[in-house]
Design a protein around this motif. Structure first.
Motif, mmCIF file in Angstrom:
data_model
loop_
_atom_site.group_PDB
_atom_site.id
_atom_site.type_symbol
_atom_site.label_atom_id
_atom_site.label_comp_id
_atom_site.label_asym_id
_atom_site.label_seq_id
_atom_site.Cartn_x
_atom_site.Cartn_y
_atom_site.Cartn_z
ATOM 1 N N GLY A 48 5.877 -15.279 -16.450
ATOM 2 C CA GLY A 48 6.076 -16.295 -15.418
ATOM 3 C C GLY A 48 7.445 -16.953 -15.486
ATOM 4 N N LYS A 49 7.977 -17.101 -16.691
ATOM 5 C CA LYS A 49 9.320 -17.697 -16.830
ATOM 6 C C LYS A 49 10.372 -16.787 -16.227
ATOM 7 C CE LYS A 49 8.583 -20.863 -20.633
ATOM 8 N NZ LYS A 49 7.566 -20.593 -21.654
ATOM 9 N N THR A 50 10.183 -15.474 -16.401
ATOM 10 C CA THR A 50 11.117 -14.516 -15.797
ATOM 11 C C THR A 50 11.025 -14.594 -14.275
ATOM 12 O OG1 THR A 50 10.768 -13.087 -17.701
ATOM 13 C CG2 THR A 50 11.830 -12.096 -15.791
ATOM 14 N N ILE A 51 9.801 -14.652 -13.759
ATOM 15 C CA ILE A 51 9.607 -14.789 -12.306
ATOM 16 C C ILE A 51 10.277 -16.079 -11.817
ATOM 17 C CG2 ILE A 51 7.885 -15.185 -10.492
ATOM 18 C CD1 ILE A 51 5.957 -13.412 -12.145
ATOM 19 N N GLY A 52 10.101 -17.152 -12.589
ATOM 20 C CA GLY A 52 10.705 -18.440 -12.226
ATOM 21 C C GLY A 52 12.217 -18.331 -12.109
ATOM 22 N N SER A 53 12.869 -17.684 -13.074
ATOM 23 C CA SER A 53 14.338 -17.599 -12.966
ATOM 24 C C SER A 53 14.746 -16.696 -11.809
ATOM 25 C CB SER A 53 15.036 -17.153 -14.254
ATOM 26 O OG SER A 53 14.170 -16.653 -15.180
ATOM 27 N N TYR A 54 13.927 -15.700 -11.519
ATOM 28 C CA TYR A 54 14.218 -14.851 -10.350
ATOM 29 C C TYR A 54 14.115 -15.677 -9.066
ATOM 30 C CZ TYR A 54 13.389 -11.430 -6.658
ATOM 31 O OH TYR A 54 13.438 -10.724 -5.477
ATOM 32 N N GLU A 56 14.385 -18.870 -8.723
ATOM 33 C CA GLU A 56 15.456 -19.877 -8.693
ATOM 34 C C GLU A 56 16.834 -19.235 -8.570
ATOM 35 O OE1 GLU A 56 14.951 -22.431 -12.164
ATOM 36 O OE2 GLU A 56 12.790 -22.395 -11.801
ATOM 37 N N LYS A 57 16.854 -17.940 -8.398
ATOM 38 C CA LYS A 57 18.096 -17.154 -8.238
ATOM 39 C C LYS A 57 19.013 -17.263 -9.440
ATOM 40 C CE LYS A 57 18.141 -17.673 -3.184
ATOM 41 N NZ LYS A 57 18.819 -18.428 -2.118
ATOM 42 N N LYS A 58 18.428 -17.469 -10.626
ATOM 43 C CA LYS A 58 19.239 -17.492 -11.841
ATOM 44 C C LYS A 58 19.474 -16.076 -12.339
ATOM 45 C CE LYS A 58 17.939 -22.118 -13.318
ATOM 46 N NZ LYS A 58 16.783 -22.827 -13.896
ATOM 47 N N MET A 59 18.691 -15.135 -11.820
ATOM 48 C CA MET A 59 18.885 -13.734 -12.174
ATOM 49 C C MET A 59 18.474 -12.856 -11.003
ATOM 50 S SD MET A 59 15.525 -13.050 -14.533
ATOM 51 C CE MET A 59 15.661 -11.290 -14.413
ATOM 52 N N GLU A 60 18.988 -11.626 -10.985
ATOM 53 C CA GLU A 60 18.596 -10.643 -9.980
ATOM 54 C C GLU A 60 17.647 -9.646 -10.633
ATOM 55 O OE1 GLU A 60 19.315 -10.833 -6.756
ATOM 56 O OE2 GLU A 60 20.282 -12.725 -7.297
ATOM 57 N N MET A 61 16.776 -9.052 -9.841
ATOM 58 C CA MET A 61 15.908 -8.017 -10.373
ATOM 59 C C MET A 61 15.571 -7.035 -9.260
ATOM 60 S SD MET A 61 12.414 -8.338 -12.579
ATOM 61 C CE MET A 61 12.736 -10.056 -12.698
ATOM 62 N N GLN A 62 15.399 -5.792 -9.605
ATOM 63 C CA GLN A 62 15.055 -4.746 -8.638
ATOM 64 C C GLN A 62 13.704 -5.108 -7.994
ATOM 65 O OE1 GLN A 62 12.674 -2.231 -8.584
ATOM 66 N NE2 GLN A 62 13.624 -0.897 -7.049
ATOM 67 N N ASP A 63 13.576 -4.882 -6.680
ATOM 68 C CA ASP A 63 12.422 -5.386 -5.925
ATOM 69 C C ASP A 63 11.069 -4.807 -6.359
ATOM 70 O OD1 ASP A 63 13.736 -7.245 -4.238
ATOM 71 O OD2 ASP A 63 14.423 -5.616 -2.938
ATOM 72 N N ASN A 64 11.022 -3.498 -6.660
ATOM 73 C CA ASN A 64 9.743 -2.935 -7.119
ATOM 74 C C ASN A 64 9.356 -3.566 -8.457
ATOM 75 O OD1 ASN A 64 11.361 -0.775 -5.603
ATOM 76 N ND2 ASN A 64 9.268 0.032 -5.472
ATOM 77 N N ALA A 65 10.357 -3.724 -9.329
ATOM 78 C CA ALA A 65 10.102 -4.269 -10.665
ATOM 79 C C ALA A 65 9.561 -5.696 -10.568
ATOM 80 C CB ALA A 65 11.380 -4.232 -11.500
ATOM 81 N N VAL A 66 10.139 -6.492 -9.699
ATOM 82 C CA VAL A 66 9.694 -7.884 -9.605
ATOM 83 C C VAL A 66 8.290 -7.948 -8.978
ATOM 84 C CG1 VAL A 66 10.582 -8.716 -7.357
ATOM 85 C CG2 VAL A 66 10.628 -10.207 -9.351
ATOM 86 N N HIS A 67 8.008 -7.013 -8.077
ATOM 87 C CA HIS A 67 6.655 -6.957 -7.503
ATOM 88 C C HIS A 67 5.623 -6.732 -8.612
ATOM 89 C CE1 HIS A 67 3.582 -6.351 -4.472
ATOM 90 N NE2 HIS A 67 3.195 -5.264 -5.115
ATOM 91 N N PHE A 144 13.823 -26.284 3.757
ATOM 92 C CA PHE A 144 13.560 -25.311 2.710
ATOM 93 C C PHE A 144 14.447 -25.651 1.519
ATOM 94 C CE2 PHE A 144 12.112 -22.048 5.919
ATOM 95 C CZ PHE A 144 10.846 -21.945 5.389
ATOM 96 N N GLY A 145 13.957 -25.358 0.329
ATOM 97 C CA GLY A 145 14.781 -25.549 -0.859
ATOM 98 C C GLY A 145 15.723 -24.380 -1.028
ATOM 99 N N GLU A 146 16.168 -24.213 -2.238
ATOM 100 C CA GLU A 146 17.162 -23.194 -2.529
ATOM 101 C C GLU A 146 16.526 -21.906 -3.033
ATOM 102 O OE1 GLU A 146 20.598 -23.558 -2.083
ATOM 103 O OE2 GLU A 146 19.760 -25.224 -0.930
ATOM 104 N N GLU A 147 15.191 -21.879 -3.132
ATOM 105 C CA GLU A 147 14.557 -20.721 -3.744
ATOM 106 C C GLU A 147 14.618 -19.484 -2.854
ATOM 107 O OE1 GLU A 147 10.714 -21.297 -5.667
ATOM 108 O OE2 GLU A 147 11.881 -21.990 -7.386
ATOM 109 N N ARG A 148 14.529 -18.372 -3.505
ATOM 110 C CA ARG A 148 14.460 -17.089 -2.836
ATOM 111 C C ARG A 148 13.310 -17.102 -1.825
ATOM 112 N NH1 ARG A 148 17.005 -12.606 -5.297
ATOM 113 N NH2 ARG A 148 17.222 -13.737 -7.253
ATOM 114 N N TYR A 149 13.387 -16.395 -0.770
ATOM 115 C CA TYR A 149 12.357 -16.239 0.280
ATOM 116 C C TYR A 149 12.286 -17.438 1.229
ATOM 117 C CZ TYR A 149 10.433 -12.868 -3.136
ATOM 118 O OH TYR A 149 10.254 -11.872 -4.049
ATOM 119 N N GLU A 150 12.998 -18.536 0.920
ATOM 120 C CA GLU A 150 12.837 -19.733 1.745
ATOM 121 C C GLU A 150 13.786 -19.703 2.939
ATOM 122 O OE1 GLU A 150 13.021 -23.048 -1.020
ATOM 123 O OE2 GLU A 150 10.888 -22.797 -1.474
#
Ligand code: DGP
Ligand code: NA
Ligand code: NA
Length: 205
Positions: A48-54, A56-67, A144-150
């Motif tokens: 969940g912490k990794t998801i959180g940083s993703y 919050e745009k603190k890191m990038e991750m490949q889309d299938n991997a994050v799914h 909207f905040g600054e989070e991804r998808y917003e």
């Protein structure tokens, strides 16, 4: 012993899910029913912490991997959920596998079928509330905040995906109503389920 009910709130961002989850848990508890709130993603675990940083745009991750990480975050909580449900505690969950499908499938190159697979076998909710918000109205709510998808464009695609996921266990709640009105409708429906036939084993997604 009767099991608890698995109740999920879904909807686009800013539909008011978190408020309704909290109010439903409080109301069930006030009526003497065992109920606990949960939310996904659960940002407190290692995954969940990794998801959180993703998010919050603190890191990038490949889309299938994050799914797969979002799904893993649900799977890692299954033993905890089963334990509570078996003890007779109703779980009120802010987002679940339907968010996983609706959000990832809103990205370029993803289809609903692929997105559903990692969550196959998760406990199936007894009831899904869909907080149906008109996206023009959502825009009038807090920015909207600054989070991804917003972003409005992304949320429009998410909403179209949700429309394709509806099942008989879904109840639509008009998110433009007042917080109290939505809560009263939700409580009515939830109580029927919580007090109903929960002697059957949980089904699976
Ligand atoms: P929330 O904590 O409810 O604000 O959710 C965080 C964001 O993550 C929100 O924009 C919805 C999105 N989300 C929730 N579950 C999933 C998932 O399984 N997959 C993807 N791609 N996004 C998700
Ligand atoms: Na959010
Ligand atoms: Na939320």
């Amino acid at each position: 012993m009767r099991r608890g009910a698995l109740i999920v709130f879904e909807g686009c961002d800013r539909a008011g899910k978190s408020t309704q989850c909290r109010k439903l848990v409080e109301a069930l508890q006030a009526k003497g029913k065992a109920a606990e709130a949960m939310r996904f993603p659960d940002r407190t675990t290692v995954i969940g912490k990794t998801i959180g940083s993703y998010l919050e745009k603190k890191m990038e991750m490949q889309d299938n991997a994050v799914h797969l990480l979002f799904s893993a975050n649900r799977w890692e909580l299954v033993p905890y959920m089963q334990k509570l449900l078996n003890q007779g505690t109703t779980l009120v969950v802010d987002r679940y596998a339907y968010s996983g499908v609706a959000f990832t499938a809103a990205k370029q190159g993803f289809d609903l079928h692929w997105c559903k697979q990692p969550d196959v076998g998760l406990p199936k909710p007894d009831l899904v509330f869909f907080l149906d918000i008109n996206l023009e109205e959502a825009e009038q709510r807090d920015d909207f905040g600054e989070e991804r998808y917003e972003s409005t464009l992304f949320q429009k695609k998410v909403k179209d995906n949700y429309d394709q996921l509806k099942e008989s266990t879904w109840e639509f709640l008009d998110a433009s109503q007042s917080i109290e009105d939505i809560h009263c409708s939700a409580l009515d429906i939830a109580e029927d389920i919580v007090d109903g036939e929960l002697c059957t084993p949980m089904e699976k997604l």
